[in-house]
Scaffold this motif. Structure first.
Motif, short mmCIF file in Angstrom:
data_model
loop_
_atom_site.label_atom_id
_atom_site.label_comp_id
_atom_site.label_asym_id
_atom_site.label_seq_id
_atom_site.Cartn_x
_atom_site.Cartn_y
_atom_site.Cartn_z
N GLN A 19 -5.57 9.24 -3.18
CA GLN A 19 -5.53 8.41 -1.97
C GLN A 19 -4.42 7.37 -1.98
O GLN A 19 -3.93 6.98 -0.93
N GLY A 20 -4.02 6.92 -3.14
CA GLY A 20 -2.93 5.96 -3.21
C GLY A 20 -3.25 4.73 -4.01
O GLY A 20 -4.32 4.62 -4.64
N HIS A 49 0.85 -1.20 0.00
CA HIS A 49 0.00 0.00 0.00
C HIS A 49 0.88 1.25 0.00
O HIS A 49 1.87 1.31 0.74
N ARG A 97 0.61 5.81 -0.29
CA ARG A 97 -0.25 6.99 -0.17
C ARG A 97 0.14 8.03 -1.21
O ARG A 97 0.15 9.23 -0.93
#
Length: 556
Positions: free
Chosen positions: A406-407, A348, A350
């Motif tokens: 948001q990523g 993940h 950002r």
């Protein structure tokens, strides 16, 4: 069997592809058969009843034959799935039965069977398109024999000579035209294949030549770091190292694509601790994360999976590199999750995210997201393509989701979870790491720059180094460790040097091979599976870690 049939029906759209997501011609033909045969059977039954004709013994036999042929088609598909690959006997059996079924049906059906000729033509062309020109010739011959048999047994056809002549001409002209087109396509395909192989051969040779200077520069940079430089000089070394790592990553991507194109990569599965792989990747990218202002965090896990650790590491490395490159200044999280009994690895970030219109093309080779005014970023758009191709090779799946502002999240899914292996006490016993002071190293390398740089680095670590640029015949080769290149000229390899040194000393001396060639090729030449093979360019920290591990092992 019922579950298997339900699975076939559920995945009918993609069932023509094998486990490696490659198109399977026999499977595709079998899928077509199980779909079309019931439809033809239904048409024949409806047409017979609609015509008002009385059911003769021959027609009843035909219906029984068709009834048996339908489950036979499913059984043939089952055999193709269970035993994939080229099976000449199976192909001939399937083709002959297809034409026998159509011939039998049309021979006893009278005028209502004329439209079924389209199926004969479709099957003929289909065999050629799926299997090639030779099969098209064989299928055309079978089609003409089928037409001859139908005309002989079907009174309606005998009374329509012009219709029969039209069918015969169509059965010859259409496959002939397809045959010409197939030959042209095959010539174009062979030319493209040869060009691709030439590209792969060029990249393979160029990669070996490029590895050498990159490897030497990396070693010299490591030597400079220990040279008591001033603050300004250390900053310059950091900048050089950063630029070198950018070149190294770009070079590695081109090399990975070249190796994948060559078809020489195979997955070697073993039980590994996924947490150790993730932490190792975090350590390797710590400097790059620092340079880009990224907080790279790894969620610890004690899970074990069955996979190829080298290929999986390459996949995760490419994803993490993309996150560091396209999401600077923000956090990047690497972790795992259980999905449907399988383990998934998730990365993940950002960053600014990716617009929806770009998402379908992100796994294409050389595709990069470019917007007006974007600053240039390193790379050529191969990272995700390499990830997807390696995933297919190992039977995994890769998905990506992203929201602008948001990523982005990339997920590698489908890893098989295994129980933690039971280690013997002497394996899990940990001893304090011994220093390298006084370790006698025989260093063999035919590239003078690499020989000098590696020798200086080893001496800074406290080793006593004997440097040789060829097989040290007739010299004192007493040592505690051999570090050798693979290709040394004069038809001599690193394997020859290791065997020579071990014979001269009468001991099983630890050894490391550092090479610019593909690891699989070198491994085939190395008789001792315990000899580690490191690929150039190698980070000095990786070399030091391997030397420490071998010394610790020899002291146990």
């Amino acid at each position: 069997m019922n579950d298997w049939l339900r699975g076939v029906v559920k995945n009918i759209g993609s069932y023509s592809y094998n486990d490696k997501n490659e198109y399977d011609a026999e499977r595709g033909q079998a899928i077509s058969r199980v779909i079309t045969v019931p439809l033809i059977f239904l048409y024949m039954v409806v047409a017979l009843f609609a015509s008002g004709r009385e059911m003769s013994i021959v027609m009843i036999v035909m219906l029984i034959y068709a009834t048996l042929y339908i489950p036979g088609s499913w059984l043939l598909l089952h055999n193709v799935v269970k035993k994939p690959g080229y099976r000449l006997g199976r192909r001939i059996f399937a083709m002959v039965n297809d034409y026998l079924a159509m011939t039998f049906a049309m021979a006893v059906g009278g005028a209502i069977t004329a439209p079924v000729f389209a199926m004969i033509l479709w099957v003929t062309v289909g065999n050629g398109l799926r299997y090639g020109p030779r099969y098209l010739t064989a299928a055309t011959t079978l089609a003409l024999l089928s037409l001859a048999a139908i005309t002989y047994f079907n009174s309606f056809w005998r009374e329509q000579p012009y219709l029969v002549a039209t069918f015969v001409m169509t059965a010859i002209l259409v496959p002939t035209y397809v045959y010409v087109l197939l030959n042209r396509v095959h010539k174009a395909y062979n030319s493209a294949l040869e060009a691709n192989l030439a590209k792969s051969r060029f990249l393979a040779q160029a990669s070996h030549d490029l590895r050498q200077p990159i490897h030497a520069i990396s070693l010299f940079i490591a030597c400079l770091r220990d040279a008591r430089l001033g603050v300004e000089e250390e900053q310059m070394v950091d900048n050089i190292d950063r630029s070198l790592q950018s070149v190294s990553r770009l070079f590695q991507s081109l090399l990975d694509i070249s190796t994948l194109d060559s078809g020489k990569i195979t997955a070697h599965l073993e039980e590994v601790a996924i947490g150790e792989i993730l932490l190792d990747i975090a350590r390797q990218n710590s400097e790059a994360a620092h340079w880009t202002g990224v907080e790279l965090r790894v969620v610890k896990t004690k899970r074990f999976v069955r996979t190829d650790p080298s290929l999986l590491t390459t996949m995760i490395q490419n994803i993490v590199s993309n996150a560091l490159k396209y999401a600077p200044g923000g956090p990047v999280l690497v972790g795992t999750r259980i999905r449907n009994g399988k383990l998934s690895i998730e990365v993940h970030d950002r960053g600014s995210g990716i617009a929806e219109e770009h998402l379908p093309r992100l796994f294409e080779e050389f595709y990069q997201v470019r917007e007006r005014g974007d600053k240039d970023t390193e790379g050529v758009g191969l990272g995700l393509s390499i990830v997807q191709r390696l995933a297919r090779l190992m039977g995994l799946n890769v998905s990506l989701r992203s929201v602008v502002g948001q990523g982005t999240t990339v997920v590698i899914g489908g890893l098989t979870i295994v129980a933690e292996p039971i280690l013997l006490p002497d394996v899990i016993r940990v001893k304090p790491v011994s220093p390298l002071d006084g370790l006698r190293v025989l260093l063999i390398e035919d590239d003078l720059n690499i020989l000098i740089a590696t020798g200086i680095l080893l001496e800074k670590w406290g080793c006593v180094v004997q440097q040789e640029d060829a097989l040290p015949e007739g010299k004192d080769v007493s040592c505690d460790l051999v570090i050798t290149d693979f290709d040394l000229g004069a038809k001599t390899t690193g394997t020859d040097c290791i065997d020579y040194v071990r014979r001269q000393n009468g001991l099983h001396i630890p050894a490391i091979i550092v090479t610019g060639h593909d690891e699989n090729r070198v491994r085939d030449d190395v008789s001792d599976p315990e000899i580690p093979i490191l690929s150039k360019p190698i980070r000095p920290a990786e070399l030091r870690s391997m030397i420490m591990a071998l010394r610790l092992r020899s002291e146990q």
